[in-house]
Design a protein around this motif. Sequence first.
Motif, mmCIF file in Angstrom:
data_model
loop_
_atom_site.group_PDB
_atom_site.id
_atom_site.type_symbol
_atom_site.label_atom_id
_atom_site.label_comp_id
_atom_site.label_asym_id
_atom_site.label_seq_id
_atom_site.Cartn_x
_atom_site.Cartn_y
_atom_site.Cartn_z
ATOM 1 N N SER A 73 0.403 -1.187 0.002
ATOM 2 C CA SER A 73 -0.120 -0.263 -0.248
ATOM 3 C C SER A 73 0.434 1.338 -0.022
ATOM 4 C CB SER A 73 -1.327 -0.174 1.428
ATOM 5 O OG SER A 73 0.083 -0.245 2.571
ATOM 6 N N GLU A 74 2.396 1.012 1.001
ATOM 7 C CA GLU A 74 2.501 2.906 0.852
ATOM 8 C C GLU A 74 4.245 2.191 -0.643
ATOM 9 O OE1 GLU A 74 5.317 2.503 4.114
ATOM 10 O OE2 GLU A 74 3.038 2.458 5.837
ATOM 11 N N ASP A 93 -1.006 5.681 -3.650
ATOM 12 C CA ASP A 93 -1.218 6.567 -3.327
ATOM 13 C C ASP A 93 -0.447 7.095 -4.570
ATOM 14 O OD1 ASP A 93 0.432 8.670 -1.685
ATOM 15 O OD2 ASP A 93 1.787 7.878 -0.440
ATOM 16 N N ARG A 95 0.119 11.065 -3.794
ATOM 17 C CA ARG A 95 1.417 11.562 -3.986
ATOM 18 C C ARG A 95 3.140 10.390 -4.425
ATOM 19 N NH1 ARG A 95 1.267 12.229 2.953
ATOM 20 N NH2 ARG A 95 0.373 10.329 2.014
ATOM 21 N N ASN A 146 6.834 5.605 -0.403
ATOM 22 C CA ASN A 146 6.307 6.808 0.846
ATOM 23 C C ASN A 146 6.862 6.297 2.614
ATOM 24 O OD1 ASN A 146 4.948 8.497 2.219
ATOM 25 N ND2 ASN A 146 3.030 8.455 1.573
ATOM 26 N N THR A 148 6.491 7.989 5.293
ATOM 27 C CA THR A 148 5.524 8.806 5.905
ATOM 28 C C THR A 148 5.929 7.943 7.480
ATOM 29 O OG1 THR A 148 3.888 8.352 5.191
ATOM 30 C CG2 THR A 148 3.355 9.090 6.916
#
Length: 463
Positions: A73-74, A93, A95, A146, A148
């Motif tokens: 997912s990331e 995502d 971004r 990502n 995060t």
Amino acid sequence: MSLKVRLLAITSLWLLLVLLIFNTIAYYVFIHSVEKNEVLHLIRRANLVLKNPDIHNPQLWSSPTLLTEYFISEDIIRIIDLEKSVKAQSGTDTRLIDIPAHFTTEQNTTLFRSQGIAMAFVQMPIYSLDPKTSNLQIASLEIGRNLTSYTDSQKALLTILLWTSFGILIVSVVGGSFFYSTSLFKPLHQLAIAMQGVQKDGDFRRLPQAGDPKNNELIQLVFIFNEMIARLEAHSLRQNQFVLDASHELRTPLTIIESYSDLLRRWGGDDPKLREEAIDTIHSEAIRLKGMTAALLDLVVRTPTDEKLDWIDFNLTKLIDSVAQSLQVAFSREIEVLYPQVLAPLDIYLTGSPEKIRQLFIILIDNAIKYSDIGIQIKLQDEPLAVSVSIVDCGVGIPEDELEAIFERFYRVDKARNRKTGGVGLGLPIAQNIVRLHGGTIVIHSTLGEGTIVTVQLYKNGY
């Protein structure tokens, strides 16, 4: 600003600097370690994807399930052809999707920030598996992540480091203040109070001392202070004793002079014999007072620089010969000078004050004459750096229990005999002072009823 506050401020600033350096190093080591791990993880995933033969078949790139099994997912996974167009992509995502695709002909890693979020990308070339076009690059595989959670960890680490540093700094200030007050500045405060007491009341106060001064500078400071106070107290006692002794010694001749002058005033005018006796006594006591005053002046310690102003090189052998000959004539006593060489005297030169050295040997030889009835011997011993002179008499000697006190001012072994010979107990202190100022030593060995040996050692260069 007090010393305590200054030390506390310096310690706190130093600790803050150390924490800042340590935290900066820890922070960047953490960032580098995490980034490296993330990049290695993406490289491993990219290699895993490249092991699938379907990835190397352009005809299957349009399959919607081609990259699904590798999707996280990331992450974002892309296949970019030679025209730099995205042929396959898996990711949700936005971004990561908004980041332009990057075609590369070799393995490449990229770390950057976008919209305040850390991102990591890995690109690897995709080669054809067709035997006809073997090892020919047909596209690039790009995997992005990502970071995060990594960014959140960064912020958490930074927060922890800041609060930890702040807590350590607070504990350091509070604990340091307590430490300085109890362990460091308490002895200094006691020392200051003791000094103020000495200055104000003249009391010789000592500080309590606990521990070995070799291992603790503060205890060493207390030890040195107590030693200084002990020396000051001893000096004060000696000074008071000196004043008392001098007053006592001066009172006796003054009393005699007063008594005889009063006797002379009352009855001396009609009695020539009484008048002559009074005049002779007053004259002798006046001479004694004059000698005592001169002796007291000789005991005044000048600085070493002042003492060395009149220092010269002189012939010690000739000086001792001259003193011995003068005293031999004055007292009609045999004084034998024994030299290192039996056949002929050896000229021994010394650096110092010839007048003081002459006074030294006059005192010592005069004492030997006064307290013995036969001849005196003076023995010279020449050494490479020093010369030793021993004055030997076979007189009454000195009791063993009084040898340590004979260098004290106004001390007399036989007070009655000293009065008879005119001694006041200042000769040996003066002699000791002269020897000390020349950097030498004086030692007395004596046996009661057999005689005394006084040995003086002087360095030839004066120290």
